[in-house]
Design an enzyme around this catalytic site. Structure first.
Site, PDB file in Angstrom:
ATOM      1  N   ASN A 109      -5.227  -1.677  -3.589  1.00 29.57           N
ATOM      2  CA  ASN A 109      -4.769  -0.433  -2.981  1.00 29.57           C
ATOM      3  C   ASN A 109      -4.252   0.570  -4.002  1.00 29.57           C
ATOM      4  OD1 ASN A 109      -5.524  -1.172  -0.443  1.00 29.57           O
ATOM      5  ND2 ASN A 109      -3.485  -1.662   0.291  1.00 29.57           N
ATOM      6  N   ARG A 125      12.622  -2.400  14.288  1.00 30.14           N
ATOM      7  CA  ARG A 125      12.467  -3.797  14.691  1.00 30.14           C
ATOM      8  C   ARG A 125      13.831  -4.482  14.781  1.00 30.14           C
ATOM      9  NH1 ARG A 125       7.326  -4.366  10.549  1.00 30.14           N
ATOM     10  NH2 ARG A 125       5.694  -3.857  12.063  1.00 30.14           N
ATOM     11  N   ASP A 179     -11.128  10.949   5.702  1.00 25.76           N
ATOM     12  CA  ASP A 179     -11.558   9.583   5.427  1.00 25.76           C
ATOM     13  C   ASP A 179     -12.877   9.635   4.673  1.00 25.76           C
ATOM     14  OD1 ASP A 179     -10.628   6.672   6.821  1.00 25.76           O
ATOM     15  OD2 ASP A 179     -12.644   6.722   5.961  1.00 25.76           O
ATOM     16  N   ASP A 238      11.248  -1.166   9.757  1.00 25.02           N
ATOM     17  CA  ASP A 238      12.067  -2.388   9.762  1.00 25.02           C
ATOM     18  C   ASP A 238      13.325  -2.203  10.618  1.00 25.02           C
ATOM     19  OD1 ASP A 238      10.307  -3.569   7.929  1.00 25.02           O
ATOM     20  OD2 ASP A 238      11.391  -2.714   6.232  1.00 25.02           O
ATOM     21  N   THR A 288       0.554   3.367   2.652  1.00 32.23           N
ATOM     22  CA  THR A 288      -0.291   2.285   2.152  1.00 32.23           C
ATOM     23  C   THR A 288       0.572   1.151   1.588  1.00 32.23           C
ATOM     24  OG1 THR A 288      -1.985   3.907   1.548  1.00 32.23           O
ATOM     25  CG2 THR A 288      -2.160   1.730   0.557  1.00 32.23           C
ATOM     26  N   ASN A 289       0.247  -0.066   1.941  1.00 28.21           N
ATOM     27  CA  ASN A 289       1.007  -1.231   1.493  1.00 28.21           C
ATOM     28  C   ASN A 289       0.484  -1.814   0.186  1.00 28.21           C
ATOM     29  OD1 ASN A 289       3.229  -1.877   3.191  1.00 28.21           O
ATOM     30  ND2 ASN A 289       1.811  -2.392   4.838  1.00 28.21           N
ATOM     31  N   HIS A 291      10.140  -3.128   1.669  1.00 33.51           N
ATOM     32  CA  HIS A 291       9.500  -3.289   2.974  1.00 33.51           C
ATOM     33  C   HIS A 291       8.661  -4.558   2.893  1.00 33.51           C
ATOM     34  CE1 HIS A 291       7.602  -2.492   6.756  1.00 33.51           C
ATOM     35  NE2 HIS A 291       6.417  -2.226   6.223  1.00 33.51           N
ATOM     36  N   GLY A 336      -6.861   8.698   5.537  1.00 34.47           N
ATOM     37  CA  GLY A 336      -7.093   7.360   6.071  1.00 34.47           C
ATOM     38  C   GLY A 336      -7.148   7.395   7.584  1.00 34.47           C
ATOM     39  N   GLY A 368      -7.949   4.885   9.757  1.00 35.31           N
ATOM     40  CA  GLY A 368      -7.930   3.583  10.403  1.00 35.31           C
ATOM     41  C   GLY A 368      -6.954   3.568  11.567  1.00 35.31           C
ATOM     42  N   ARG A 377       2.024  -8.464   1.684  1.00 40.61           N
ATOM     43  CA  ARG A 377       1.764  -7.093   1.235  1.00 40.61           C
ATOM     44  C   ARG A 377       1.402  -7.033  -0.242  1.00 40.61           C
ATOM     45  NH1 ARG A 377       6.032  -6.749   4.890  1.00 40.61           N
ATOM     46  NH2 ARG A 377       5.668  -5.374   6.680  1.00 40.61           N
ATOM     47  N   ARG A 402      -3.196  -5.608   5.642  1.00 39.91           N
ATOM     48  CA  ARG A 402      -2.974  -7.053   5.572  1.00 39.91           C
ATOM     49  C   ARG A 402      -3.793  -7.781   6.621  1.00 39.91           C
ATOM     50  NH1 ARG A 402       2.884  -9.277   5.826  1.00 39.91           N
ATOM     51  NH2 ARG A 402       3.242  -7.605   7.324  1.00 39.91           N
TER      52      ARG A 402
END
Length: 303
Positions: free
Chosen positions: A92, A148, A30, A145, A116-117, A172, A6, A8, A85, A79
């Site tokens: 996904n 944060r 990718d 998390d 991946t979510n 998560h 991936g 991105g 999610r 998202r």
């Protein structure tokens, strides 16, 4: 060698952090071949500035992941503002299943990190699809998390983020469980430094922080990217870091047949050990709710 599936925003941010910290060579995979190749070329041109002499390769050919010590799965949709999610789940899950089949084919001895979510459900899907031992399949989520959580504690107290230690367990997502009883500033419990109202506000900020960033700029990038690099470093260098990751439970904390965030020792073999903390009754109830939310979603997975 590290492979990232991936290319991105998060995948390329993680790749560059891995290079910048001189952790490993990187293969970016990718399905959009020119995207992976272009990102790899861009990073290679930056390599002299970060004094990196290794290799970064961009490709659409999964066979290039052969020999990888760690494969990081970031592929899938992200998202969008207003989306949670769980909205991403079945879309996904198809991407995760197909990617995991390629990982099993070309890198059967790797440790598989899922980003991946929704990450807990995708970790469950990856574990079931791969047939790997459970220690080799784990998901990134609660470490982000916790970062944060630590940041908001530090901001509230006007102290260095480096001195704040904290854990978050559970999903998560919205039902995550910041562990107030285990959060401290250089060993001083935050309950000695903050009021109940301050702690409640910090917990709310922690739970909404990902959505807040998405609302403002469309996607989270830098924080998940650097967390991936930290986790890769822990595994590749066998550092045995204590952190909360999504892992498949077989009775730990009273739960089974679910992948959820719990504190572990993360090292060369992946999840070296699951740490079972003594939780306050109210905290365990919150974890139970988080597990229930995740299991309810797993039941809705399309095969």
């Amino acid at each position: 060698m590290i492979s990232i599936i991936g290319s991105g925003r998060v995948g390329t941010s993680a790749a560059f952090d891995i290079l910048r910290f001189r952790i490993s060579d990187v293969v970016l995979v990718d399905v959009v071949e020119n995207l992976a190749k272009g990102e790899a070329l861009d990073m290679m041109q930056a390599a002299p500035a970060i004094e990196f002499d290794g290799k970064v390769v961009g490709t659409s050919d999964f066979s290039q992941i052969a020999g990888s010590d760690v494969v990081v799965l970031v592929a899938g949709g992200g998202r969008k503002p207003g989306m949670n999610r769980l909205d991403l789940m079945n879309e996904n899950a198809k991407v995760v299943r197909s990617s995991v089949r390629e990982v099993v084919r070309y890198a059967p001895d790797c440790k598989l990190m899922v980003v991946t979510n929704p990450v807990d459900i995708m970790t469950y899907v990856a574990y079931k699809e791969s047939g790997f031992e459970r220690n080799r399949v784990f998901g990134m989520g609660n470490i982000l998390d916790a970062m944060r959580f630590r940041s908001y504690i530090a901001m509230e107290l006007d102290v260095s983020r480096e001195d704040v230690r904290a854990l978050v367990i559970g999903e998560h997502g919205d039902s995550m469980v910041p562990l107030v009883e285990y959060a401290s500033v250089t060993g001083i419990p935050i309950t000695e430094l903050l009021t109940k109202d301050q702690i409640s506000r910090i917990i709310d900020q922690t739970r909404t922080s990902g959505a807040d960033v998405i609302k403002l700029k469309g996607a989270t990038t830098h924080a998940p990217g650097v967390v991936i690099a930290v986790m890769v470093d822990a595994v590749l260098r066998g550092r045995n870091r204590v952190m909360s990751v999504s892992t498949y439970l077989q009775g730990e904390y009273g739960f089974s047949d679910v992948s959820i965030g719990v504190p572990v020792v993360l090292g060369r073999n992946g999840v070296e050990k699951i740490l079972q903390l003594k939780l306050k009754p109210d905290t365990h109830k919150q974890l139970e709710k988080s597990v229930s939310t995740t299991k309810d979603s797993i039941k809705l997975l399309q095969t």
